[in-house]
Write a protein that holds these residues in place. Structure first.
Motif, PDB file in Angstrom:
ATOM      1  N   GLN A   6      -5.953  -2.308   5.767  1.00 26.03           N
ATOM      2  CA  GLN A   6      -5.775  -1.328   6.848  1.00 26.03           C
ATOM      3  C   GLN A   6      -6.499  -0.013   6.549  1.00 26.03           C
ATOM      4  OE1 GLN A   6      -4.656  -3.309   9.485  1.00 26.03           O
ATOM      5  NE2 GLN A   6      -3.809  -1.346  10.064  1.00 26.03           N
ATOM      6  N   CYS A   7      -6.106   0.639   5.453  1.00 25.22           N
ATOM      7  CA  CYS A   7      -6.686   1.954   5.144  1.00 25.22           C
ATOM      8  C   CYS A   7      -7.909   1.847   4.227  1.00 25.22           C
ATOM      9  CB  CYS A   7      -5.643   2.870   4.516  1.00 25.22           C
ATOM     10  SG  CYS A   7      -5.221   2.478   2.801  1.00 25.22           S
TER      11      CYS A   7
ATOM     12  N   CYS B  85       0.849  -1.191   0.000  1.00 23.17           N
ATOM     13  CA  CYS B  85       0.000   0.000   0.000  1.00 23.17           C
ATOM     14  C   CYS B  85       0.887   1.246   0.000  1.00 23.17           C
ATOM     15  CB  CYS B  85      -0.895  -0.011   1.239  1.00 23.17           C
ATOM     16  SG  CYS B  85      -1.885   1.481   1.438  1.00 23.17           S
TER      17      CYS B  85
ATOM     18  N   ILE C 163       0.069   4.075   0.964  1.00 21.50           N
ATOM     19  CA  ILE C 163      -0.301   4.918   2.100  1.00 21.50           C
ATOM     20  C   ILE C 163       0.401   4.472   3.380  1.00 21.50           C
ATOM     21  CG2 ILE C 163      -2.222   5.779   3.522  1.00 21.50           C
ATOM     22  CD1 ILE C 163      -2.352   6.709   0.599  1.00 21.50           C
ATOM     23  N   ASP C 164       0.271   3.171   3.702  1.00 24.58           N
ATOM     24  CA  ASP C 164       0.805   2.712   4.994  1.00 24.58           C
ATOM     25  C   ASP C 164       1.748   1.509   4.892  1.00 24.58           C
ATOM     26  OD1 ASP C 164      -0.913   0.572   4.551  1.00 24.58           O
ATOM     27  OD2 ASP C 164      -2.404   1.252   5.988  1.00 24.58           O
TER      28      ASP C 164
END
Length: 82
Positions: free
Chosen positions: A25-26, A3, A5-6
């Motif tokens: 997760q996100c 990801c 993002i994270d």
């Protein structure tokens, strides 16, 4: 793939012949080239417009059972139900 993002490992799900990469997760969703077009093509439904309301004897509109209905889940809701 990770990801952006994270950094969590993305999960691949296949829905209606379209591979969707998503982050558990996100909950971000990533599509490869052409996959959005497939989703759009499959989501287009040609529905006829509702009939116009009828008039009663007094010139007003009669109640023909037009009530706000609960929105039913559609193609996209089924596609992104993870």
């Amino acid at each position: 793939m990770k990801c952006p993002i994270d950094g969590t490992a993305l999960v691949i799900a296949e829905r209606s012949g379209v591979e969707i990469d998503y982050c558990p997760q996100c909950r971000g969703v990533w599509l490869d080239r052409g996959e959005l077009d497939k989703i759009i093509d499959r989501s287009v439904v040609q529905a006829p417009p509702p009939p116009p309301p009828g008039r009663d004897m007094h010139g007003g509109y009669e109640d023909q059972g037009y009530r706000k209905k609960k929105k039913r889940g559609g193609f996209l809701e089924d596609l992104f139900d993870f």
